[in-house]
Design an enzyme around this catalytic site. Structure first.
Site, PDB file in Angstrom:
ATOM      1  N   ARG A  33      -0.555  10.028  10.585  1.00 30.30           N
ATOM      2  CA  ARG A  33      -1.376   8.811  10.373  1.00 30.30           C
ATOM      3  C   ARG A  33      -0.946   7.705  11.341  1.00 30.30           C
ATOM      4  O   ARG A  33      -1.777   6.970  11.850  1.00 30.30           O
ATOM      5  CB  ARG A  33      -1.298   8.366   8.912  1.00 30.30           C
ATOM      6  CG  ARG A  33      -1.995   9.408   8.053  1.00 30.30           C
ATOM      7  CD  ARG A  33      -2.182   9.045   6.603  1.00 30.30           C
ATOM      8  NE  ARG A  33      -2.692  10.246   5.947  1.00 30.30           N
ATOM      9  CZ  ARG A  33      -2.557  10.539   4.665  1.00 30.30           C
ATOM     10  NH1 ARG A  33      -1.949   9.703   3.864  1.00 30.30           N
ATOM     11  NH2 ARG A  33      -3.059  11.660   4.174  1.00 30.30           N
ATOM     12  N   GLU A 177      -0.747  17.309 -10.324  1.00 25.13           N
ATOM     13  CA  GLU A 177      -1.838  17.083  -9.362  1.00 25.13           C
ATOM     14  C   GLU A 177      -2.399  18.388  -8.795  1.00 25.13           C
ATOM     15  O   GLU A 177      -1.880  18.909  -7.812  1.00 25.13           O
ATOM     16  CB  GLU A 177      -1.344  16.194  -8.204  1.00 25.13           C
ATOM     17  CG  GLU A 177      -2.450  15.903  -7.191  1.00 25.13           C
ATOM     18  CD  GLU A 177      -2.014  15.024  -6.020  1.00 25.13           C
ATOM     19  OE1 GLU A 177      -0.800  14.790  -5.851  1.00 25.13           O
ATOM     20  OE2 GLU A 177      -2.890  14.583  -5.269  1.00 25.13           O
ATOM     21  N   LYS A 219      -3.435  14.224 -12.459  1.00 23.46           N
ATOM     22  CA  LYS A 219      -3.952  13.576 -11.233  1.00 23.46           C
ATOM     23  C   LYS A 219      -4.933  14.531 -10.558  1.00 23.46           C
ATOM     24  O   LYS A 219      -4.541  15.337  -9.712  1.00 23.46           O
ATOM     25  CB  LYS A 219      -2.778  13.232 -10.307  1.00 23.46           C
ATOM     26  CG  LYS A 219      -3.201  12.662  -8.962  1.00 23.46           C
ATOM     27  CD  LYS A 219      -2.043  12.005  -8.243  1.00 23.46           C
ATOM     28  CE  LYS A 219      -2.423  11.604  -6.835  1.00 23.46           C
ATOM     29  NZ  LYS A 219      -1.471  10.686  -6.216  1.00 23.46           N
ATOM     30  N   SER A 261      -7.492  10.058  -4.154  1.00 24.67           N
ATOM     31  CA  SER A 261      -8.712   9.666  -3.433  1.00 24.67           C
ATOM     32  C   SER A 261      -9.193  10.771  -2.492  1.00 24.67           C
ATOM     33  O   SER A 261     -10.398  10.859  -2.235  1.00 24.67           O
ATOM     34  CB  SER A 261      -8.536   8.338  -2.705  1.00 24.67           C
ATOM     35  OG  SER A 261      -7.479   8.368  -1.777  1.00 24.67           O
ATOM     36  N   GLY A 262      -8.288  11.557  -1.934  1.00 26.32           N
ATOM     37  CA  GLY A 262      -8.658  12.792  -1.244  1.00 26.32           C
ATOM     38  C   GLY A 262      -9.435  12.679   0.059  1.00 26.32           C
ATOM     39  O   GLY A 262      -9.990  13.667   0.523  1.00 26.32           O
ATOM     40  N   GLY A 263      -9.514  11.460   0.641  1.00 25.20           N
ATOM     41  CA  GLY A 263     -10.261  11.316   1.895  1.00 25.20           C
ATOM     42  C   GLY A 263     -11.597  10.615   1.719  1.00 25.20           C
ATOM     43  O   GLY A 263     -12.347  10.443   2.684  1.00 25.20           O
ATOM     44  N   ARG A 294      -4.549   7.041   0.421  1.00 33.97           N
ATOM     45  CA  ARG A 294      -5.409   6.534   1.512  1.00 33.97           C
ATOM     46  C   ARG A 294      -6.365   5.439   1.067  1.00 33.97           C
ATOM     47  O   ARG A 294      -6.585   4.467   1.788  1.00 33.97           O
ATOM     48  CB  ARG A 294      -6.184   7.693   2.137  1.00 33.97           C
ATOM     49  CG  ARG A 294      -5.339   8.518   3.084  1.00 33.97           C
ATOM     50  CD  ARG A 294      -5.954   9.848   3.382  1.00 33.97           C
ATOM     51  NE  ARG A 294      -5.868  10.769   2.248  1.00 33.97           N
ATOM     52  CZ  ARG A 294      -6.366  12.010   2.249  1.00 33.97           C
ATOM     53  NH1 ARG A 294      -6.979  12.458   3.332  1.00 33.97           N
ATOM     54  NH2 ARG A 294      -6.239  12.784   1.202  1.00 33.97           N
TER      55      ARG A 294
HETATM   56  P1  13P Z   1      -4.940  10.389  -1.483  1.00 32.57           P
HETATM   57  O1  13P Z   1      -5.354   9.321  -2.454  1.00 32.57           O
HETATM   58  O2  13P Z   1      -4.887   9.920  -0.052  1.00 32.57           O
HETATM   59  O3  13P Z   1      -5.706  11.658  -1.668  1.00 32.57           O
HETATM   60  O4  13P Z   1      -3.439  10.752  -1.818  1.00 32.57           O
HETATM   61  C1  13P Z   1      -3.089  10.938  -3.129  1.00 32.57           C
HETATM   62  C2  13P Z   1      -1.865  11.754  -3.168  1.00 32.57           C
HETATM   63  O5  13P Z   1      -0.868  11.339  -3.713  1.00 32.57           O
HETATM   64  C3  13P Z   1      -1.874  13.093  -2.555  1.00 32.57           C
HETATM   65  O6  13P Z   1      -0.844  13.853  -3.076  1.00 32.57           O
END
Ligand code: 13P
Length: 340
Positions: A33, A177, A219, A261-263, A294
């Protein structure tokens, strides 16, 4: 196992409409990043960036806990104060990522298994002594032709449950998660099917390993069409189908669901979380919260770009996103807030 402590911590993590801030990017992910924005990929740049995040004035009004990484939990501010003390002073609960990453699953092209169970009991003990009160483990499930396979889902669900039981034994609340990835051209309906199958398997294993449901946080991903899918459903449709899938699969005893959030863009993640709470909150057994990396950090990172003179602007952007997501937990987020 002190059951009451686990229950108290889990409920504190989702109390008062606050959410989690994930800042636990591994060094390779953080460096990737940084590289995109020409920020040096050094220990010092990573430390300075994490200092910027945790010293954001007012962060604790919207963020209940932050997820740290092994490098970060041991770091200090430039003036020598430990990050853990800064968080404590801000009333923010420290958590720690404890998986060691997703690796190729043998004999399953295109699929991953998350590693990190070996030696985990000792690592958890150390983190707990340092002051961490919760932990995170991320499993990734890719969607494509012929995948995910049942064996990939079961192997990842089993590892998540083993991790969660070890966390509770050590006194840490597990953030469980299982992430169904957005990459691909799959439809919303396909994501729904896969997400439900994954969550069903996760809770079978969670129960099998005797994990205390009241002392964990789930999560998950939101149910979304693949990034390359030509049909991108409305915020309304995504909110409805996501809540429906969670209703079908997540036991009512789980105190909170904190989405990754996943992108997704920061704005869409807030808008979707908002609508779920606005429409359904009064009917839900669990809190619907956020645990974004993110979707909270990206706007701030793009302002900072490694420059000391940009720290204040970046902190403002970070604080805005944290506040908007707290508003989304209350169903009070509006797109017009983005312009203020
Ligand atoms: P994002 O919200 O960017 O998907 O990251 C969450 C996270 O902790 C990934 O393991």
């Amino acid at each position: 196992m002190n059951t009451q402590n686990l229950i108290d911590t889990a409920s504190k993590l989702v109390a008062d409409d606050k959410g989690l801030l994930a800042m636990d990017e591994s060094n390779p992910t953080c460096n990737k990043r940084f590289a995109k924005l020409d920020i040096p990929q050094t220990v010092e740049a990573r430390r300075a960036y994490r200092e910027l995040i945790i010293t954001t004035p007012g962060l604790g009004e919207s963020i209940s806990g932050v997820i740290l990484y092994d490098e970060t939990i041991r770091q200090q501010k430039k003036d020598g104060s430990p990050f853990l003390k800064v968080l404590g002073d801000a009333g923010i609960i420290p958590g720690i990522k404890v998986d060691t990453g997703a690796k190729d699953l043998a004999a399953h092209p295109g699929e991953k298994i998350t590693e990190g169970l070996d030696g985990l009991r000792d690592r958890l003990k150390e983190y707990c002594q340092m002051g961490a009160r919760f932990a995170k483990w991320r499993a990734v499930i890719a969607v494509g032709e012929g995948i995910p396979t049942r064996s990939c889902i079961e192997a990842n669900a089993h590892a998540l449950a083993r991790y969660a039981a070890l966390c509770q034994e050590a006194g840490l609340v597990p953030i469980v998660e299982p992430e169904v990835l957005m990459e691909g051209d799959h439809t919303l309906e396909r994501c729904r099917q896969v997400t439900e199958e994954v969550l069903r398997n996760v809770f079978i294993q969670i129960n099998c390993q005797r994990v205390l449901l009241e002392g964990m946080i789930l999560k998950p991903n939101m149910v979304l069409p693949g990034l390359a899918c030509p049909t991108q459903e409305s915020v309304d449709e995504v909110a409805k189908i996501t809540v429906k899938s969670l209703w079908r699969t997540v036991p009512a005893a789980v105190p909170g669901i904190a989405f990754l959030s996943g992108g997704q863009s920061a704005e869409l993640a807030s808008a979707r979380l908002n609508l779920m709470n606005l429409r359904f909150k009064s009917q839900l057994p669990w809190a619907l919260s956020f645990s974004f990396a993110r979707a909270i950090q990206q706007p701030a990172l793009e302002i900072w770009r490694g420059e000391e003179s940009n720290v204040e602007g970046a902190q403002q952007a970070l604080l805005h996103r944290a506040r908007y997501n707290r508003a989304a937990r209350r169903g009070e987020y509006t797109a017009s807030m983005e312009k203020t």
